[in-house]
Design a protein around this motif. Sequence first.
Motif, mmCIF file in Angstrom:
data_model
loop_
_atom_site.group_PDB
_atom_site.id
_atom_site.type_symbol
_atom_site.label_atom_id
_atom_site.label_comp_id
_atom_site.label_asym_id
_atom_site.label_seq_id
_atom_site.Cartn_x
_atom_site.Cartn_y
_atom_site.Cartn_z
ATOM 1 N N ALA A 185 11.453 0.898 -4.027
ATOM 2 C CA ALA A 185 10.637 1.227 -5.250
ATOM 3 C C ALA A 185 10.514 2.904 -5.256
ATOM 4 O O ALA A 185 10.657 3.390 -6.510
ATOM 5 C CB ALA A 185 9.428 1.105 -5.044
ATOM 6 N N ALA A 186 10.871 3.682 -4.225
ATOM 7 C CA ALA A 186 11.084 5.033 -4.405
ATOM 8 C C ALA A 186 12.098 5.563 -5.188
ATOM 9 O O ALA A 186 12.098 6.316 -6.034
ATOM 10 C CB ALA A 186 10.848 5.715 -3.021
ATOM 11 N N VAL A 187 13.310 4.914 -4.874
ATOM 12 C CA VAL A 187 14.615 5.240 -5.419
ATOM 13 C C VAL A 187 14.364 4.873 -7.006
ATOM 14 O O VAL A 187 14.913 5.624 -7.886
ATOM 15 C CB VAL A 187 15.785 4.587 -4.932
ATOM 16 N N ALA A 188 14.029 3.535 -7.403
ATOM 17 C CA ALA A 188 13.752 3.394 -8.608
ATOM 18 C C ALA A 188 12.700 4.444 -9.467
ATOM 19 O O ALA A 188 12.900 4.733 -10.684
ATOM 20 C CB ALA A 188 13.017 2.113 -8.781
ATOM 21 N N ASP B 20 0.852 -1.414 -0.020
ATOM 22 C CA ASP B 20 -0.022 -0.079 0.044
ATOM 23 C C ASP B 20 0.859 1.172 0.102
ATOM 24 O O ASP B 20 0.327 2.350 -0.571
ATOM 25 C CB ASP B 20 -0.773 0.059 1.114
ATOM 26 N N GLU B 21 2.085 1.217 0.679
ATOM 27 C CA GLU B 21 2.859 2.349 0.895
ATOM 28 C C GLU B 21 3.606 2.556 -0.459
ATOM 29 O O GLU B 21 3.549 3.768 -0.826
ATOM 30 C CB GLU B 21 3.847 2.129 2.060
ATOM 31 N N ILE B 22 4.011 1.565 -1.322
ATOM 32 C CA ILE B 22 4.718 1.667 -2.564
ATOM 33 C C ILE B 22 3.468 2.085 -3.541
ATOM 34 O O ILE B 22 3.907 3.342 -4.263
ATOM 35 C CB ILE B 22 5.102 0.405 -2.881
ATOM 36 N N ALA B 23 2.382 1.466 -3.482
ATOM 37 C CA ALA B 23 1.218 2.261 -4.246
ATOM 38 C C ALA B 23 1.065 3.855 -4.251
ATOM 39 O O ALA B 23 0.519 4.331 -5.082
ATOM 40 C CB ALA B 23 -0.062 1.267 -4.300
#
Length: 339
Positions: free
Chosen positions: A162-165, A130-133
């Motif tokens: 995921a945030a860095v990507a 959920d946080e990534i989404a």
Amino acid sequence: MSVYFRPLVSFDPVMPRGAIRLAGGPGWFTHAVRLVRGVAPQTVRTSDIPTEIAERLSAPRPAIAGLSMERPRIMGILNVTPDSFSDGGLDSGPEQAARRGAAMVAAGADLVDIGGESTRPGAATVPEADEIARVAPVIAALAPRIAAPISIDTRKAEVARAAVAAGATLVNDVSGFTYDPALAPFCRETALPVCVMHAQGDPQTMQSDPRYDDVLLDVYDFLDGRIAALTAIGLPRDRIVIDPGIGFGKTLAHNLSLLNGLALFHGLGCPILLGASRKGFIGRLSGADPASARMPGSVAVALAAVAQGVQILRVHDVAETRQALTLWQAVQSGEADGT
């Protein structure tokens, strides 16, 4: 017996003989408060400060995420959550959130901090997926629009990955890298700068009954220990920012003690980030409610922090803080550019 030194900071343009420049910035000091647990504080001259500590207090701080630490920086807060205490639920989707982030940069933010998990008192843990989404699409939409770096506010390695990507270049962990053992190694492997914050307990429990022997020294020792742990695994000190964690497991009295003693944390040799914007203690002292009404108090606290040499201000009200900071710097320096 540990001995601590809190510089008594000045920004007067006339720097007297014997003064020590603070962290390579425009501030300086000729005296400091010597602190020892169980002993009354004592004011001492810079000549009484051990050489190793004096060097750490005075050494210029390396750039973080490409930003020089020679002047104060503003970090704009972009929470993409439904329930953050001040700005939760403001955005209907990634595009709207990205526009809000870009507007912060246009208003004077030097970097943007994006979070997908509320850490307000009583908040529950958000599942990684959920946080990534919540955060990854916003970062991906915002990164091409701004030249400013993006920070990911998370406790979790997979969210950071995921945030860095998607385009984030700094990790801001409110748990001080104690929540997810995989997060610090990920930051080391990817050569990311990090912000290490102090918190007592987790968001669900941190305000139930926070206690300290000496809040200023206890928080200092915690951050000192976390820096040691990170450098031990190969994450260099010159990529570490520290945050005393205002409001995270602290009473009103604890928060005020930390704010009054902020200059102590320069002894850790890292840039200091302060995140006090719109927090509950401002409402309790001023009577301002809801949180969105606390801009004037937030700006006052920010300027008090800069007067102690804090390098990064994490704020909701970017334009107002930028205006106040510009005027404060101009008055302190006696010059129109304020630097």
